[in-house]
Design a protein around this motif. Structure first.
Motif, short mmCIF file in Angstrom:
data_model
loop_
_atom_site.label_atom_id
_atom_site.label_comp_id
_atom_site.label_asym_id
_atom_site.label_seq_id
_atom_site.Cartn_x
_atom_site.Cartn_y
_atom_site.Cartn_z
N LEU A 20 -16.85 2.01 -7.65
CA LEU A 20 -15.96 1.82 -6.32
C LEU A 20 -16.28 2.78 -5.50
O LEU A 20 -16.39 2.73 -4.29
N GLU A 21 -16.24 4.16 -5.93
CA GLU A 21 -16.20 5.15 -4.99
C GLU A 21 -17.31 5.43 -4.21
O GLU A 21 -17.56 6.19 -3.31
N LYS A 22 -18.30 4.74 -4.44
CA LYS A 22 -19.57 4.61 -3.54
C LYS A 22 -19.20 4.11 -2.06
O LYS A 22 -19.80 4.41 -1.21
N GLU A 23 -18.17 3.21 -2.18
CA GLU A 23 -17.60 2.46 -1.16
C GLU A 23 -16.17 2.80 -0.60
O GLU A 23 -16.03 2.88 0.53
N ILE A 24 -15.27 2.60 -1.64
CA ILE A 24 -13.84 2.82 -1.35
C ILE A 24 -13.35 3.48 -2.78
O ILE A 24 -13.97 3.62 -3.60
N SER A 25 -12.03 4.30 -2.69
CA SER A 25 -11.51 4.73 -3.54
C SER A 25 -10.79 3.71 -4.47
O SER A 25 -10.78 2.51 -4.19
N ARG A 26 -10.60 4.08 -5.76
CA ARG A 26 -10.14 3.09 -6.74
C ARG A 26 -8.91 2.70 -6.29
O ARG A 26 -8.39 1.48 -6.13
N ASN A 27 -7.66 3.60 -5.77
CA ASN A 27 -6.63 3.27 -5.08
C ASN A 27 -6.70 1.99 -3.80
O ASN A 27 -5.87 1.03 -3.55
N GLU A 28 -7.93 2.35 -2.96
CA GLU A 28 -7.92 1.36 -1.81
C GLU A 28 -8.36 0.15 -2.42
O GLU A 28 -8.00 -1.01 -2.05
N PHE A 29 -9.30 0.11 -3.54
CA PHE A 29 -9.52 -1.33 -4.25
C PHE A 29 -8.37 -1.89 -4.69
O PHE A 29 -8.19 -3.25 -4.51
N PHE A 30 -7.35 -1.32 -5.44
CA PHE A 30 -6.14 -1.88 -5.69
C PHE A 30 -5.34 -2.25 -4.62
O PHE A 30 -4.75 -3.45 -4.87
N MET A 31 -5.32 -1.70 -3.66
CA MET A 31 -4.81 -2.33 -2.59
C MET A 31 -5.39 -3.59 -1.99
O MET A 31 -4.47 -4.52 -1.59
N LEU A 32 -6.65 -3.66 -1.86
CA LEU A 32 -7.04 -4.86 -1.39
C LEU A 32 -6.92 -6.09 -2.24
O LEU A 32 -6.74 -6.98 -1.99
N LYS A 33 -6.77 -5.59 -3.69
CA LYS A 33 -6.65 -6.80 -4.77
C LYS A 33 -5.14 -7.16 -4.49
O LYS A 33 -4.91 -8.44 -4.57
N ALA A 34 -4.37 -6.13 -4.12
CA ALA A 34 -2.87 -6.72 -3.88
C ALA A 34 -2.74 -7.74 -2.69
O ALA A 34 -1.95 -8.54 -2.61
N LEU A 35 -3.45 -7.09 -1.66
CA LEU A 35 -3.49 -7.97 -0.28
C LEU A 35 -4.37 -9.36 -0.51
O LEU A 35 -4.24 -10.33 0.50
N GLY A 36 -4.91 -9.67 -1.58
CA GLY A 36 -5.86 -10.59 -1.69
C GLY A 36 -5.08 -11.97 -1.73
O GLY A 36 -5.86 -13.17 -1.46
N ASP A 37 -3.83 -11.99 -2.04
CA ASP A 37 -2.96 -13.08 -2.19
C ASP A 37 -2.27 -13.54 -0.76
O ASP A 37 -1.60 -14.51 -0.74
N GLY A 38 -2.34 -12.44 -0.11
CA GLY A 38 -1.53 -12.76 1.42
C GLY A 38 -1.08 -11.35 1.79
O GLY A 38 -0.93 -10.26 1.25
N PRO A 39 -0.93 -11.28 3.16
CA PRO A 39 -0.32 -10.16 3.76
C PRO A 39 1.04 -9.47 3.28
O PRO A 39 1.65 -10.46 2.46
N LEU A 40 1.28 -8.20 3.23
CA LEU A 40 2.48 -7.63 2.56
C LEU A 40 2.92 -6.65 3.44
O LEU A 40 2.08 -5.89 4.40
N ARG A 41 4.04 -5.97 3.34
CA ARG A 41 4.54 -4.82 4.36
C ARG A 41 4.28 -3.73 3.43
O ARG A 41 3.86 -3.78 2.15
N ALA A 42 3.98 -2.47 4.09
CA ALA A 42 3.87 -1.35 3.41
C ALA A 42 4.78 -1.07 2.43
O ALA A 42 4.29 -0.37 1.37
N SER A 43 5.96 -1.29 2.53
CA SER A 43 6.98 -1.01 1.52
C SER A 43 6.94 -1.80 0.22
O SER A 43 7.01 -1.34 -0.93
N GLU A 44 6.18 -3.22 0.37
CA GLU A 44 5.93 -4.05 -0.65
C GLU A 44 4.67 -3.52 -1.42
O GLU A 44 4.72 -3.37 -2.69
#
Length: 132
Positions: A20-44
């Motif tokens: 992952l880190e060749k392109e994005i951080s692990r946390n950024e990857f998990f953020m993309l995964k969380a957004l895969g089902d649709g938009p979310l607010r920062a608090s969510e």
């Protein structure tokens, strides 16, 4: 046993991070995964990923710069911002998810089907959230 578990987990985490880190951080990857089902607010996102709101802001800034996500005003409450994955972000998520899956298949290829099922069964048994 504890040392062995820690060692294997660290090896797996480092292997995934190296992909992952060749392109994005692990946390950024998990953020993309969380957004895969649709938009979310920062608090969510903060609640789902179990990180601070400031960390979400930092990751969002990085992912917006890479054009993997975008911030959009909420249509019902203009004060609120929703974070959504872009098509480029969806493509990147799919690509990295496939690389991660291939890595894990390689790591576990020395196990036969029965051993793999036993390992999964043992982890399910140890998963305290499943057993509550």
């Amino acid at each position: 046993m504890e040392g062995l578990l820690r060692k294997v987990f660290r090896q797996l985490r480092q292997g995934v991070n190296s992909i992952l880190e060749k392109e994005i951080s692990r946390n950024e990857f998990f953020m993309l995964k969380a957004l895969g089902d649709g938009p979310l607010r920062a608090s969510e996102l903060s609640r789902i990923l179990e990180v601070s709101a400031s960390h979400i802001t930092s990751m969002s800034d990085s992912l917006v710069e890479k054009r993997l996500i975008e911030r959009k005003r909420d249509l019902t409450d203009r004060r609120m911002l929703n974070i959504a994955i872009t098509q480029k972000g969806q493509d990147k998520l799919q690509e990295l998810d496939e690389k991660k899956t291939n890595y894990l298949f390689q790591r576990f290829e020395s196990l036969d089907e029965e051993e793999l099922q036993t390992l999964v069964g043992l982890f399910k048994k140890l998963d305290s959230e499943r057993n509550e």
